[in-house]
Design an enzyme around this catalytic site. Structure first.
Site, PDB file in Angstrom:
ATOM      1  CE  LYS A  63     -19.766 -52.360 -19.489  1.00 45.55           C
ATOM      2  NZ  LYS A  63     -18.355 -52.095 -20.035  1.00 45.55           N
ATOM      3  CG  ASP A  64     -16.835 -54.926 -23.607  1.00 47.81           C
ATOM      4  OD1 ASP A  64     -17.170 -53.733 -23.288  1.00 47.81           O
ATOM      5  OD2 ASP A  64     -16.489 -55.664 -22.801  1.00 47.81           O
TER       6      ASP A  64
ATOM      7  NE  ARG B  44     -11.386 -50.541 -14.802  1.00 47.73           N
ATOM      8  CZ  ARG B  44     -12.053 -49.862 -15.851  1.00 47.73           C
ATOM      9  NH1 ARG B  44     -12.946 -49.133 -15.498  1.00 47.73           N
ATOM     10  NH2 ARG B  44     -11.506 -49.978 -17.119  1.00 47.73           N
TER      11      ARG B  44
ATOM     12  NE  ARG C 272      -8.100 -50.363 -20.172  1.00 44.25           N
ATOM     13  CZ  ARG C 272      -7.415 -50.986 -21.154  1.00 44.25           C
ATOM     14  NH1 ARG C 272      -6.574 -50.362 -22.077  1.00 44.25           N
ATOM     15  NH2 ARG C 272      -7.598 -52.190 -21.246  1.00 44.25           N
TER      16      ARG C 272
ATOM     17  CB  CYS D 263     -18.366 -49.067 -27.074  1.00 39.36           C
ATOM     18  SG  CYS D 263     -16.928 -50.228 -27.405  1.00 39.36           S
TER      19      CYS D 263
ATOM     20  NE  ARG E 135     -21.623 -45.524 -20.037  1.00 40.00           N
ATOM     21  CZ  ARG E 135     -21.839 -45.460 -18.905  1.00 40.00           C
ATOM     22  NH1 ARG E 135     -22.674 -44.850 -18.221  1.00 40.00           N
ATOM     23  NH2 ARG E 135     -20.970 -46.363 -18.261  1.00 40.00           N
ATOM     24  NE  ARG E 136     -19.271 -46.474 -15.768  1.00 37.43           N
ATOM     25  CZ  ARG E 136     -18.715 -47.824 -15.757  1.00 37.43           C
ATOM     26  NH1 ARG E 136     -17.325 -47.880 -15.953  1.00 37.43           N
ATOM     27  NH2 ARG E 136     -19.336 -48.772 -15.685  1.00 37.43           N
TER      28      ARG E 136
END
Length: 319
Positions: free
Chosen positions: A81-82, A157, A151, A244, A129-130
């Protein structure tokens, strides 16, 4: 005389080292050669800015690709995805191994599920997106959350929740599975409500295009079903001209029994980060039998989404 160890370029994070270690062991079994991890720091690892502000696309990838081009490493492992959707001519995507769980998950205080979060709950994520889909999901259930941009690695997190600074954070299931922390998940978010990032849960193994022998060896790790699915998802992303860091979700499902998969359903979503507007469409067709067919499926759905107004909902564009 023994052959020298193959050099695998990887980011330094705990997750990157875990997934690169898995690939290293698989390559070693395949080739009979030892594989050494070469740790590389990327701009995305050192920058303190939000991913959407620094462009998102390629910030975790460029340094690894430069090491490949300078022959400092033989191959590299990326989270797919990166990876930018444009593939450099000098490098080849030699393998996409079987995909991990593509879903997003919630890690919340007191074991809460998303539906149990209190009104106004503070939910951390670094992904537009989230944010878009979580806010839309909350609106649909007549509640309100506050999405907080964050981040950091998985420890950082989850630490926000453990210290009481946030009620919950949203992470990728694949990452937690790969580092053995799936037991900390308090809720798996259905892809019917929150579509993952294109390619989420999949890895990309890349090497120099002119090293045909190594590319062929690494190709033994390729999973055709995963590759065709992520190719369609990334084609959708590319056709939307979105990086992305844009609020784009996509997932290609193979439909049918395990031995008799006949169709592929591609779903895509674009939305404003406050969740007030989403363009969400899907298309179903025969399982693509070629790279070109998978690309065509993604472009077809992107075209429909653009016709519904998707372009106006995206902030960051790829350059």
């Amino acid at each position: 005389m023994t052959e020298r160890a193959l050099r695998l370029g990887t980011r330094r994070s705990k997750l990157a080292l875990a997934q690169s270690g898995q690939v290293a062991r698989a390559v070693s079994r395949l080739t009979g050669r030892s594989v050494e991890l070469v740790e590389i720091t990327t701009y995305g690892d050192t920058s303190r800015e939000q991913l959407a502000q620094i462009g998102g696309t390629g910030v975790f990838v460029a340094a690894l690709r430069e090491a490949l081009l300078r022959d400092e490493v033989d191959f590299a492992v990326h989270s797919l995805k990166d990876l930018p959707t444009t593939q450099p001519d000098e490098l080849v995507l030699a393998a996409v191994p079987p995909r991990e769980d593509p879903r997003d998950v919630l890690v919340a205080r007191d074991g809460l599920t998303f539906g149990q979060l209190p009104e106004g709950a503070r939910v951390g994520t670094g992904s537009p997106r989230r944010m878009a889909q979580l806010n839309a999901y909350a609106r649909a259930h007549h509640t309100r959350i506050e999405t907080v941009p964050i981040r950091g690695n998985i420890d950082t997190r989850i630490g926000y929740v453990r210290k009481g600074e946030l009620d919950a954070v949203v992470l990728a299931a694949a990452g937690l599975n790969r580092i053995g922390r799936a037991d900390e998940v308090t809720d798996f978010l259905s892809v019917d409500s929150v579509l993952p990032a294109p390619g989420q849960g999949a890895l990309a193994i890349e090497c120099a295009a002119d090293n045909a022998v190594l590319a062929a060896l690494l190709g033994e790790l390729d999973d055709p079903r995963t590759r065709v699915a992520v190719t369609a998802e990334r084609s959708l992303l590319a056709a939307l001209e979105a990086g992305c860091s844009a609020p784009v979700g996509a997932l290609a499902d193979l439909l049918g029994e395990e031995e008799a998969v006949t169709e592929m359903r591609l779903r895509g979503v674009v939305g404003t980060t406050d969740g007030s507007t989403l363009v969400q469409l899907s298309t179903t067709g025969p399982v693509p039998t070629s790279h070109g067919d998978a690309i065509a499926l993604g472009r077809e759905l992107a075209s429909e989404m653009l016709a519904k107004g998707a372009a106006g909902l995206m902030g960051e564009r790829a350059h």
